[in-house]
Motif scaffolding. Sequence first.
Motif, PDB file in Angstrom:
ATOM      1  N   ALA A   1       0.841  -1.190   0.000  1.00  0.00           N
ATOM      2  CA  ALA A   1       0.000   0.000   0.000  1.00  0.00           C
ATOM      3  C   ALA A   1       0.882   1.249   0.000  1.00  0.00           C
ATOM      4  N   GLN A   2       0.414   2.294  -0.670  1.00  0.00           N
ATOM      5  CA  GLN A   2       1.164   3.536  -0.771  1.00  0.00           C
ATOM      6  C   GLN A   2       0.369   4.672  -0.151  1.00  0.00           C
ATOM      7  N   ARG A   3       0.997   5.357   0.790  1.00  0.00           N
ATOM      8  CA  ARG A   3       0.386   6.534   1.416  1.00  0.00           C
ATOM      9  C   ARG A   3       1.062   7.771   0.843  1.00  0.00           C
ATOM     10  N   THR A   4       0.263   8.709   0.363  1.00  0.00           N
ATOM     11  CA  THR A   4       0.844   9.892  -0.262  1.00  0.00           C
ATOM     12  C   THR A   4      -0.053  11.089  -0.043  1.00  0.00           C
ATOM     13  N   ARG A   5       0.530  12.257  -0.246  1.00  0.00           N
ATOM     14  CA  ARG A   5      -0.238  13.510  -0.189  1.00  0.00           C
ATOM     15  C   ARG A   5      -0.263  14.115  -1.581  1.00  0.00           C
ATOM     16  N   LEU A   6      -1.463  14.446  -2.026  1.00  0.00           N
ATOM     17  CA  LEU A   6      -1.641  15.056  -3.337  1.00  0.00           C
ATOM     18  C   LEU A   6      -2.113  16.484  -3.147  1.00  0.00           C
ATOM     19  N   GLU A   7      -1.328  17.443  -3.659  1.00  0.00           N
ATOM     20  CA  GLU A   7      -1.714  18.848  -3.582  1.00  0.00           C
ATOM     21  C   GLU A   7      -2.727  19.130  -4.690  1.00  0.00           C
TER      22      GLU A   7
ATOM     23  N   ASP B   1     -11.038  20.596  -0.997  1.00  0.00           N
ATOM     24  CA  ASP B   1      -9.889  20.793  -0.122  1.00  0.00           C
ATOM     25  C   ASP B   1      -8.629  21.096  -0.926  1.00  0.00           C
ATOM     26  N   ALA B   2      -7.651  21.677  -0.255  1.00  0.00           N
ATOM     27  CA  ALA B   2      -6.408  22.051  -0.914  1.00  0.00           C
ATOM     28  C   ALA B   2      -5.490  20.865  -1.138  1.00  0.00           C
ATOM     29  N   SER B   3      -5.658  19.804  -0.334  1.00  0.00           N
ATOM     30  CA  SER B   3      -4.786  18.641  -0.465  1.00  0.00           C
ATOM     31  C   SER B   3      -5.546  17.395  -0.055  1.00  0.00           C
ATOM     32  N   ALA B   4      -4.968  16.249  -0.395  1.00  0.00           N
ATOM     33  CA  ALA B   4      -5.572  14.968  -0.043  1.00  0.00           C
ATOM     34  C   ALA B   4      -4.480  14.037   0.456  1.00  0.00           C
ATOM     35  N   ASP B   5      -4.645  13.516   1.660  1.00  0.00           N
ATOM     36  CA  ASP B   5      -3.792  12.447   2.155  1.00  0.00           C
ATOM     37  C   ASP B   5      -4.527  11.147   1.853  1.00  0.00           C
ATOM     38  N   VAL B   6      -3.913  10.290   1.084  1.00  0.00           N
ATOM     39  CA  VAL B   6      -4.619   9.126   0.578  1.00  0.00           C
ATOM     40  C   VAL B   6      -3.743   7.892   0.695  1.00  0.00           C
TER      41      VAL B   6
END
Length: 855
Positions: free
Chosen positions: A713-719, A749-754
Motif C-alpha cells: 500500500a502507498q500513502r501519499t499527499r496530493l496537492e 480541499d487544498a490537499s488529499a492524504d490518501v
Amino acid sequence: MIGWSRDALHINRCISRLFAICIGIASLCAGPAFAVESVTVTSPVSGAIIGGGFSFQSSLSPGSTTTTVEYRLNGGYFSGELPPPFAFAWHAAYAANGSYTVQAVAHDDQGAEVAVSPVVAFTLAPRPEGGGIVLTAPDLSTPLSGTVTFTAQVTLAPGRVFERAIIVIDGRQPPVATSFSLGFSASFDTTVLADGTHEVVVEAFDALGQSWVGLVQRPFTVANGHVLRELRCTYRTLYFIPGESATIAARAVFADGLEEAIASGATFSSSDASIAAVDAAGVVTAVAVGDATVSVAARGRTRQVTVHVDQAHRFAHLSKGGGPLTVYDPQKSLFMRSVFFLGEPAMSAEPRLAAAMQAAAVNTMEDTIYYNPIGLTTPDYESWRTAVDVEFTKKVAAAKANGFGLFFAGDEIDRTAPALHHSIDSTSYGPRAVRHAFDFFIASGVQVGIDMVDEVNFMWGDTPTPNDGRWLSRSPPIPDDAFTALMSTIALADPQPRALSLGWPVSLGSAQAAANWMLNRTISDHVTAYWDYILENRYVYPWRVSLAEGASNMDLFIDTRYRDRGMPLLALGKLTGFGYAKGLPADTSEFVPGKDSIERPGGVPLTITADIMYQIVKGAAGVREYAYDTPSWRAERANSGYLGGLQQGADPFGIGTDRWAAMAAAFQVIAALEADLLQPMANAPDLGNDLAVCVKRGQRGALVIAVNMSEAAQRTRLELASLRAGANGAASRYRLIGSRWRSATIGMDASADVVIAPGETVIWRFMAGTDPHTTASTGGTGATSGATAGTPDTAPGTGGATGSDAGGSAHCGSGGGMVFAVVAFAIALRVRRRRPLLQPLPLLSRNPIRTGTAS
C-alpha cells in the motif's frame, strides 16, 4: 395565522433535530449491538497439509451485513471479493512447496472492510517428493531497519536440478538478489522503503522447465523513522509546447512519511538542452519538439523528470466514422474498448454476448474486413461481391444495433504470400475487391480502425520497403514494392487523411521494425502496442503475475519502441489465464491442475484492472483486451494432445468470468470518464516510484489518475489546489480495484492524504462547470447510496488515513447505527407531517455516491 404556523414549524424543526440527535447518540452508544461483524476461515484448518485440490471457505457472524469475502494469501492479494457462499476453489499445484497463511476479509456493499479473520497457517505440498526453500534470517516478527541480510537455504528432491533462487521485495522486478547456490545470503537497504508493511518473496527454481522448487512469501514491517528515503520533485512528467516553462522544486521524503522542501543545494541538468533547457533555479523551458530528461540532484540522491515537448497541446485518439483525431469531438471521439475476437460471428453464435458486451462497456467490435477470394469459390468479382456483401452487411447491422464501432483485422488481405499476391495482382480482381471492402465499411459510418497484419514483423520482416528481393523466394514471389502497391489501392478508397485509421502492429521486435511499420506515417495512423511478460529472472508468484512485472514490461515496449505522441496509442490488455502444457495421458479436458503443467501465471482481477489503468497513464487512447475465449480456442485445447503454449481467454458466461468482470469494471470507469480521458496530457506531480500518475486537462476541467503498481500500500499527499486550477464545478473521486469500483462527490480541499492499496486506481475529477456526467450510468449494479462527508480517504484494507480529501468515501464504519436511527426518525416525521424525507435534518445530509460491481 401564517406567523403562528411559521413559529410552530420552527419549533417542530428544533424538536425533531434534538430528538433525532438524541436517538443517534443512543444508537451510537449501542452501536456494537447493531454492527458487530466477524468472519472465520473454516477451510483449510490450521496445520493442514494439502497436496491437491481444495476450497477456501469461511463463515460469518449471525445477522452479518457482509456482501463479499476475499482471501489474502500470506497477507497479499489473492482471491478478490467473492459473493456468497464465499468459497474459492484452488489447487496446491498453483503454488510451490512451502508454508502459507490465509485470512478472510469481509466487505459490506460499499467495499469497506467490516471484519478480518484470524490467520490460519497451513502447508502446500504439490510435489510430494519434497524439496523447498527456507528463509532463516532476518527475524520477520520484529520491525526491520537499516541494512538487513536475507539468508535462505534450498533443498532439492531427488531428480531435481537447481537453476536459481531469487529474492523479491513488493513484487518488483528485477529481484533484489539472484543466487545460483543452494545456500545464499543477500543484503538489502530497507531505507528505500516507506515505514509500514511490505512483502518479501524468496523462491527457488529447477532447470527442468524452470518450475518452482519452493517459495516463501512473508509480510514484514519496516520502521526506520525520520531517515531520508528518496528525492521527489514538483513534477514527474512535464508536457510542453515550445516556449512554455515550469519550475521544478526538490523535496526530501523520509521513511516516516514526512517531507521537507530543499531550499538550497539542489542542482539541475538536462539530457538535451536543445529540447528542454533548465537553469540553476530549476526553471525548465521547452525549446523544440522532442523528449528530454531533467536530472535533479540533492543530498546525495538523484531524481529524473521526463519532459515531452509537442507542437500543440493535443491528445491523439480514434473516432467512430471519421479517422484519427487530436482534438475532442463530442460527436465522434472514441476511447476504444474492445476484446479480441468479439465480432459479429461470436455474437451470432452466442445471442447473450451483445448484452454482456454492453453491460461491460465494450464500445467496439473486432472483426475481419475482408474475405480473400483465394479461399472462396467465387469465379469472378461480381459473384465474390454478392457473397461477401451479405457478411459485410451483418457486421454493420450488428454494430449499429448495439451502438458499437468496428475495428478490423486485415490479415486476409496481406498476411501470407498468396493473400498479398492476389490483393495486388492487377491481372486478377484482387485490387478491386480490396477497394470494395474499404469503400463498404467507410460508407457505414461505424468504422474505427484496422490493423493490417497481426505482428507484421513476424511475417514480413523489419521493413515494408526492402530493396534486396528478400520476398522473391516466397511462393508465389512477392516484389519489393508489394506494400507500396497495396497502399496505392487502399488510397483509392481512403486517401489521407484517412477515414479508417490504419495500423501495422509489430510484436516484440526491434525498435527499427516499429519505426518502419507502425510509426511510419505514410502507411500508419495509429500505434497498437503489443507487449508481453519478458522476464529473465522468472515470475514472482506461480498463481499470478505481479503488478510490477506488468508495469516494467509495458514500460519496456511502450516507452522505448512504440511511441509517437501524434498517433493514437491502442494498448493491449491481458485477459488470459494460465499458460500451460497438457500432461500425459493426453485427453480432451480443459486445464487440469496437478496433471497439466503451468508454463506461466495468468491475469487475475487485480492485475487486469491495474494494467488497463496503467496504460492510460502511459497515454493509451484505447484498450484491446486479449482475448475472448472462442469456441475454436476451446476446440484447440481439447484436441491438442500433449502440447504447450495453451491458454484460456475469458467470457462472461463460462471460463474466466472473474477476469471478464474485472475488465468490465475498468471499462465502466473509462466510459464514465471518456470525454475527460481524451483531453490533452498535462504536467503530472511526483508521488514516488510506485504510484504512476497522469493529469488530463482541457476545457472540461482536470482529471488526476494515480495507480499503485506495487504489492505494498502507498500513502501519499496530493496537492489539489494547483491541479484544480480553473475548475470550479463539481469535484468527484473514483476508486477502482479488481472488479469493484465506486465514485463519490468530494469537497474542495487544498490537499488529499490518501492510502492507495496494491493494484488500486484513484481518480480525482474537477469539472470546469456543470458536470455533464451527473446522470451517467455506472454499469454493474448501478447502486446508489450515501457516503458520510469527511470520512478519511482510505483504501480498503489499508487502515486509516490522515488529512482531508473529505467526503465521498464508501466506508460506513460503526456509524451505521446512528444513521439508521436518524433515517428511521425522519421517515416517522415524514409520515406524520407529510414532509420531504430528511428535510428537517440538513446538517446530517450525505454526499451522493455511485458504485459499480461488474458482473
